[in-house]
Structures are given as structure tokens and as C-alpha cells.
Scaffold this active site. Sequence first.
Site, PDB file in Angstrom:
ATOM      1  N   SER A 240     -37.609 -23.674 -14.986  1.00 42.67           N
ATOM      2  CA  SER A 240     -37.071 -23.296 -13.752  1.00 42.67           C
ATOM      3  C   SER A 240     -36.312 -22.058 -14.208  1.00 42.67           C
ATOM      4  CB  SER A 240     -36.391 -24.112 -13.239  1.00 42.67           C
ATOM      5  OG  SER A 240     -35.142 -24.405 -13.807  1.00 42.67           O
ATOM      6  N   LYS A 241     -36.508 -21.120 -13.183  1.00 39.75           N
ATOM      7  CA  LYS A 241     -35.628 -19.671 -13.208  1.00 39.75           C
ATOM      8  C   LYS A 241     -34.133 -19.738 -13.961  1.00 39.75           C
ATOM      9  CE  LYS A 241     -36.190 -17.394  -9.343  1.00 39.75           C
ATOM     10  NZ  LYS A 241     -37.356 -16.832  -8.672  1.00 39.75           N
ATOM     11  N   ARG A 242     -33.713 -20.837 -13.389  1.00 38.79           N
ATOM     12  CA  ARG A 242     -32.089 -21.060 -13.744  1.00 38.79           C
ATOM     13  C   ARG A 242     -31.725 -21.232 -14.844  1.00 38.79           C
ATOM     14  NH1 ARG A 242     -29.386 -25.193 -11.551  1.00 38.79           N
ATOM     15  NH2 ARG A 242     -31.118 -26.157 -10.917  1.00 38.79           N
ATOM     16  N   LYS A 243     -32.750 -21.758 -15.516  1.00 40.82           N
ATOM     17  CA  LYS A 243     -32.458 -22.309 -17.225  1.00 40.82           C
ATOM     18  C   LYS A 243     -33.292 -21.562 -17.836  1.00 40.82           C
ATOM     19  CE  LYS A 243     -31.046 -26.618 -15.560  1.00 40.82           C
ATOM     20  NZ  LYS A 243     -31.336 -28.178 -15.167  1.00 40.82           N
ATOM     21  N   ASN A 244     -34.208 -21.108 -17.671  1.00 42.19           N
ATOM     22  CA  ASN A 244     -35.181 -20.304 -18.642  1.00 42.19           C
ATOM     23  C   ASN A 244     -35.907 -19.142 -17.914  1.00 42.19           C
ATOM     24  OD1 ASN A 244     -36.362 -20.563 -21.456  1.00 42.19           O
ATOM     25  ND2 ASN A 244     -36.766 -22.818 -20.691  1.00 42.19           N
TER      26      ASN A 244
END
Length: 462
Positions: A240-244
Site C-alpha cells: 500500500s501507498k502508505r508503507k511502500n
Amino acid sequence: MVKTRIAPSPTGDPHIGTAYTALFNYAVAKKNKGKFVLRIEDTDRARLVPGATEKILDSLTWLGLAWDEGPIHQSDRLSLYQKKAKELVGKGLAYYCSCSSERLEKVRAEQQAKKEVPRYDRKCRQKPPSKEEIEKGNCVIRLKVPESGETSFEDLVRGEITFQNKDIDDSVLLKSDGWPTYHLAVVVDDSDMEISHVIRAEEWLSSTPKHILLYNAFKLKPPIFAHLPLLRNPDKSKISKRKNPVSLIWYKEQGYLPQALLNYLSLMGWSMPDEREKFTLKEFIDNFDFARVDPSGPVFDLQKLDWLNGQWIRSLPEKELADRLKDYTKRDLKQIEIVLPLVRERLKKLSEFEAQTKLFFEEPSVDTKLLLDLGHNEKETKEALGEAAKLYKGLGWGTPRLEGETRKLSEKLGWIASDLFMCLRIAITGSKVSPPLFETLTVLGKEETVKRLKKISSLFSK
Ligand code: GLU
């Protein structure tokens, strides 16, 4: 004939998962001398993002995953889907439904309250809407899923998978505005385009029984299915965008090499028979086998990708790397060729080149405190820098010579050699880390070196 496809939806920036799925589809097509098709699934009009299709095409081109057919846009094929949906209604395998969204919402809420899986309650299957209602154009068409029995298929990654028909929803196939849903369009297109292998992400696994039922309803032979594992964040959640970073545009802008990114994606749930980690796309294709795909979610680890990208950078012929850096940095090729040998060993991404080589092109700002932290006072530091400038001014230029003479200077000044080297490094580069000092001076040139030393020396009082 083997035919595979990548079928992205243009709903945002091109996704790393699209590259992953495209890679495996590409490999299966090429390995079997087949074809790789690009289809743009643009039927979800609410989520459509203008320009997204072009970015998908650009990203696949950047990666070198060239398609043999397409891009085919589903939005150009509406009449085909409409015809096919009506054909099923005619055969009694699909039905019109006039339920309003308010009613569906209410049914859903009741089911949730009873902790049931929300699904259509089949009202219109029991009591079909009238002809007039259908003609008004407010009806959707739904799939008539058998009430009992089971639907099975063989997945190349996961083996036999069976779903109970009683658990499958009567999904909408055609919306009231005449646009198809994913389920109808994907089956109509995969069969129409004679796709032999549907290789896609795990998240579509639960849709597959509906697709099999549709193939059966159309009296068509389903393709072979393979559901690839989902890429995961280091904490094992779905990537996901938030983590990667997930946008392919980011990977391009950061200066990852397409070969390296493809190589890394090949390692996601797959491994070479000899466990080697660095290999080319061609080697991946030659060695690809579904038996080596591990369905448990592979972790996408940016540090590992950086490492692999660094390996790829170092294995490129110097001239090719210089050309890429020229496109990437817009710097002059000559300048790049001169400084490249100094930083090549440490580059992990093309984007680092600028930071690591800026000192050659611009005078750095120097924090004098860093110099005083070396343990010599202002007077001694000023003297050391001034003496070095004087020494270099009268010296033939070249690495071994510079090093030997600087060592001698350290003895003369009563400095530990490594402290003097660090002092010169900071004064010349502005930083405590740099490419090897004397190589750096050699490339920087006598004049510029002397100029920088004098300037920093003048910052200290006598
Ligand atoms: N349009 C779907 C997606 O964006 C494709 C799913 C499939 O390959 O069937 O992932």
C-alpha cells in the site's frame, strides 16, 4: 497458441502490481512463442482518471514489456457486452432486476445486522420486472447462479479450488446505463481475444467461480487460470501507498533501472532453479515455470531492491551507464564520464548520482565547525589549509603523488595524516563522506582545489 494479457484499469498512477502481473504474463507468452495482449479495462466510469491510460502505456514501455496486441479499450466494445448479456437473458441464464439502490441498501443492512454475508436476495429472480419496466431502461442484468452444486477450477499456482454455488452472489453483469461490470466484460473479452492463460492477482480469485459460470453459460471453454500472490509490505499487509511506494512513475523517477525492477519483481514468489538472484528478463523467461511460484505473499523490500539495482548499475558497460545518466540528469556527457568512475561503486540508484557528484560541479557550502571538530584550533586549521594550497599549487597533478606529498605535509605540520585528509575532504567537498579524496582532487583539478582551500582557509582568523 498461448495468449496472455494484462488488463489494467486506468484508475490512478500505474501500479507496481500491474508491472508484476504484466511481467509474468509476458514471460509465459514469450516462453511459449505466444502473444501478450494489453487491454484497458475502463468500464468503471466513476473511478476513471484522465491520463491514466497513457501513463500505463508509458510505464510498460519503460519496462520493456512490449505488447503484441492492443491496447484494446473496453469502452469501445459496449455493444458486444450488451448483446452477450441479452443472449444470456434469452437463454434463461441471466435476468433483469429492477431493484432500486435504496432497496438493495436496506437488504444489505438487514443482512449485516444478522451477521450474514451481504448479497442480492434474488427478489427479481423470483418475480421478474414487467416488460414496461424493462423498456424504461432502469433495469440491470444479473447472472442466475445455480442454487446448488459447486464450481471448481484448477489454478496453476494453487491447485484445485472449489466454491459452493450457494455462496455465490447473483452479480450484476450489465448496468442500467448499458455499461458492463468487470465480470461480464472480462469473460466476453478473454474468450473473444482467445486468451489461453488468465494470470492475475490473488484478489481476483474469489471472482473466478463467477467467471467459470459465465463461460459455462456461454458454452465456452474457460481459459487456464493462475492467481499470483499479492505483494506485501514488510509488515505483511497488502502492499500500500502508505508503507511502500506503489507508483511505477516513482520507481522511474528515482532512477531504478527497468531491468533491475523486473529482476526484483521476478523474485516475488518465484526463484531461479539455482537460487541465483540476479538474472535477465531472458533468463527469467527461459527458466519460468509455474511450479516454482510460491503463493504465500512475498514481501516487497525496498532495501533489497536498492541492493539489486546497485548490482545492475555496476554491471552496465560504463558507456551505457553514462548515457542513462545523461538522460536522467541532463548533465553533459563529458562531465558525467569524468566523474562516473569515482561514484559508480557506491551508486544504488541513478538519483544518487547528482548528490554524490555535485561537489565537482558546484562549490559546496562548508560548515567550519566540522573542521574544528577534528581537534585543531582555528590557527592550526588555517595553517594546514593554507600550506596544502601552497603545496598543491606547485605540484604536478595526479593521485599517488598527491597522497604521498600530503602525507609528508601532515608530518611537517604535526597532524595525524588521517585528520589532515579529513580536514581537506571537508574543505573541498563540504562533507565527511565523499569519493576517495585524492581521486576526487585529481578529477577536480589543481586550480579548483587550490581555490577552494584558500577560500576556506580565509574563513579562519590568524
Ligand atoms: N481490471 C482488473 C485490474 O485492474 C483486471 C483483473 C483481471 O486481470 O482479470 O486488475
